[in-house]
Design a protein around this motif. Structure first.
Motif, PDB file in Angstrom:
ATOM      1  N   ARG A 114       0.844  -1.192   0.000  1.00 50.12           N
ATOM      2  CA  ARG A 114       0.000   0.000   0.000  1.00 50.12           C
ATOM      3  C   ARG A 114       0.879   1.242   0.000  1.00 50.12           C
ATOM      4  N   GLY A 115       0.368   2.314  -0.593  1.00 46.75           N
ATOM      5  CA  GLY A 115       1.104   3.569  -0.587  1.00 46.75           C
ATOM      6  C   GLY A 115       0.165   4.745  -0.632  1.00 46.75           C
ATOM      7  N   ALA A 116       0.288   5.641   0.340  1.00 49.01           N
ATOM      8  CA  ALA A 116      -0.584   6.810   0.434  1.00 49.01           C
ATOM      9  C   ALA A 116       0.218   8.079   0.181  1.00 49.01           C
ATOM     10  N   PRO A 117      -0.463   9.188  -0.160  1.00 49.04           N
ATOM     11  CA  PRO A 117       0.243  10.464  -0.320  1.00 49.04           C
ATOM     12  C   PRO A 117       0.847  10.894   1.019  1.00 49.04           C
ATOM     13  N   PRO A 118       1.914  11.666   1.041  1.00 53.93           N
ATOM     14  CA  PRO A 118       2.546  12.249  -0.152  1.00 53.93           C
ATOM     15  C   PRO A 118       3.719  11.450  -0.706  1.00 53.93           C
ATOM     16  N   ARG A 119       4.132  10.349  -0.023  1.00 59.97           N
ATOM     17  CA  ARG A 119       5.362   9.678  -0.429  1.00 59.97           C
ATOM     18  C   ARG A 119       5.141   8.388  -1.202  1.00 59.97           C
ATOM     19  N   GLY A 120       3.951   7.847  -1.177  1.00 62.00           N
ATOM     20  CA  GLY A 120       3.687   6.637  -1.942  1.00 62.00           C
ATOM     21  C   GLY A 120       4.316   5.403  -1.325  1.00 62.00           C
ATOM     22  N   GLY A 121       5.022   4.666  -2.160  1.00 62.79           N
ATOM     23  CA  GLY A 121       5.629   3.421  -1.714  1.00 62.79           C
ATOM     24  C   GLY A 121       4.773   2.204  -1.991  1.00 62.79           C
ATOM     25  N   GLY A 122       3.636   2.398  -2.671  1.00 62.97           N
ATOM     26  CA  GLY A 122       2.772   1.281  -3.010  1.00 62.97           C
ATOM     27  C   GLY A 122       3.271   0.516  -4.219  1.00 62.97           C
ATOM     28  N   GLU A 123       2.766  -0.705  -4.366  1.00 69.29           N
ATOM     29  CA  GLU A 123       3.186  -1.539  -5.492  1.00 69.29           C
ATOM     30  C   GLU A 123       2.081  -2.536  -5.825  1.00 69.29           C
ATOM     31  N   VAL A 124       1.715  -2.609  -7.085  1.00 68.47           N
ATOM     32  CA  VAL A 124       0.685  -3.549  -7.529  1.00 68.47           C
ATOM     33  C   VAL A 124       1.175  -4.290  -8.760  1.00 68.47           C
ATOM     34  N   LEU A 125       0.608  -5.460  -8.971  1.00 67.30           N
ATOM     35  CA  LEU A 125       0.923  -6.258 -10.159  1.00 67.30           C
ATOM     36  C   LEU A 125      -0.345  -6.389 -10.989  1.00 67.30           C
ATOM     37  N   LEU A 126      -0.296  -5.892 -12.204  1.00 62.18           N
ATOM     38  CA  LEU A 126      -1.452  -5.921 -13.103  1.00 62.18           C
ATOM     39  C   LEU A 126      -1.215  -6.905 -14.235  1.00 62.18           C
TER      40      LEU A 126
END
Length: 242
Positions: free
Chosen positions: A155-167
């Motif tokens: 998971r990644g929220a503003p402002p720094r992100g850090g999320g990752e998903v596989l599509l």
């Protein structure tokens, strides 16, 4: 890129839609006056162009020095596997998933790509909306659910992100089916998800119980999943800034 062969457009409105339609119809386009005097293309729009560069071939992308004019000559949508793209932190990952799904369906080979950035914000559809709603709606248009997947790894929220998903997006062997929605029907059940990152799980439980307390007043069949993340799987958070 010859003027007589390119469709000339103006302004920054519907930037993604213009690029996607140009690729699907093999129509060269030239977009001028993109926020003239305001800096031209935004970082997320430049990131989108880099993303399109990764999933297609034999195309031409031409951006002037001020970023106010974009020329795009589409090539072949290849798809591909084990691709990666950093979406940045200016827009959510959902901003990039929308065009990827459309292009992936008509690519030469199935698409498998890892996207990094913000998974949940208030500007773009969340990755949960795509996973629980959008992907399932595609079956009504003739898209096979086999091979269609969105996996939330971080998971990644503003402002720094850090999320990752596989599509993962499969190819379709025929044209999409037309859908005529004339009756929305009645709500029979409610399914949802709550998530929390780098906070106490009790906060998420309070959110869950509060939401169920509202929904159960209208319908008894309510199930809300929980997704608590901590550490790297919870993304980058503000308190880690130095």
């Amino acid at each position: 890129m010859g003027r007589e062969k390119s469709r000339r457009l103006s302004g920054s409105r519907d930037f993604r839609q213009r690029l996607v339609l140009a690729m699907l119809t093999s129509t060269p386009i030239i977009i001028k006056d993109v926020r003239a005097g305001e800096g031209g293309l935004r970082p997320h729009e430049m990131s989108l162009l880099h993303l399109l560069d990764k999933v297609s071939d034999q195309h031409v992308i031409d951006v002037n020095d001020t970023g106010t004019k974009v020329g795009y000559k589409p090539g072949v949508v290849l798809g591909g596997k084990d691709l990666e793209h950093d979406c940045g932190v200016h827009r959510g990952i959902g901003y990039f998933i929308e065009p990827l799904i459309l292009l992936g369906l008509f690519a030469r080979s199935p698409l498998s790509i890892r996207l990094k950035g913000i998974t949940n914000d208030t500007k773009d559809p969340s990755v949960d909306t795509f996973r629980m709603v959008t992907l399932h709606m595609l079956k009504h248009f003739g898209v096979p659910l086999d091979g269609l997947e969105l996996k939330i790894e971080n998971r990644g929220a503003p402002p720094r992100g850090g999320g990752e998903v596989l599509l993962r997006v499969p190819n379709i062997n025929s044209t999409l089916k037309a859908v005529n929605g004339i009756d929305e029907g009645m709500v029979k059940r409610i399914r949802g998800v709550t998530f929390s990152t780098n906070v106490s799980p009790q906060i998420e439980n309070r959110i869950l119980y509060a939401a169920r307390g509202l929904f159960n007043k209208f319908i008894p069949d309510v199930h809300i999943f929980t997704d608590h993340r901590a550490g790297l799987s919870g993304g980058l958070y503000v308190s880690s800034l130095k």
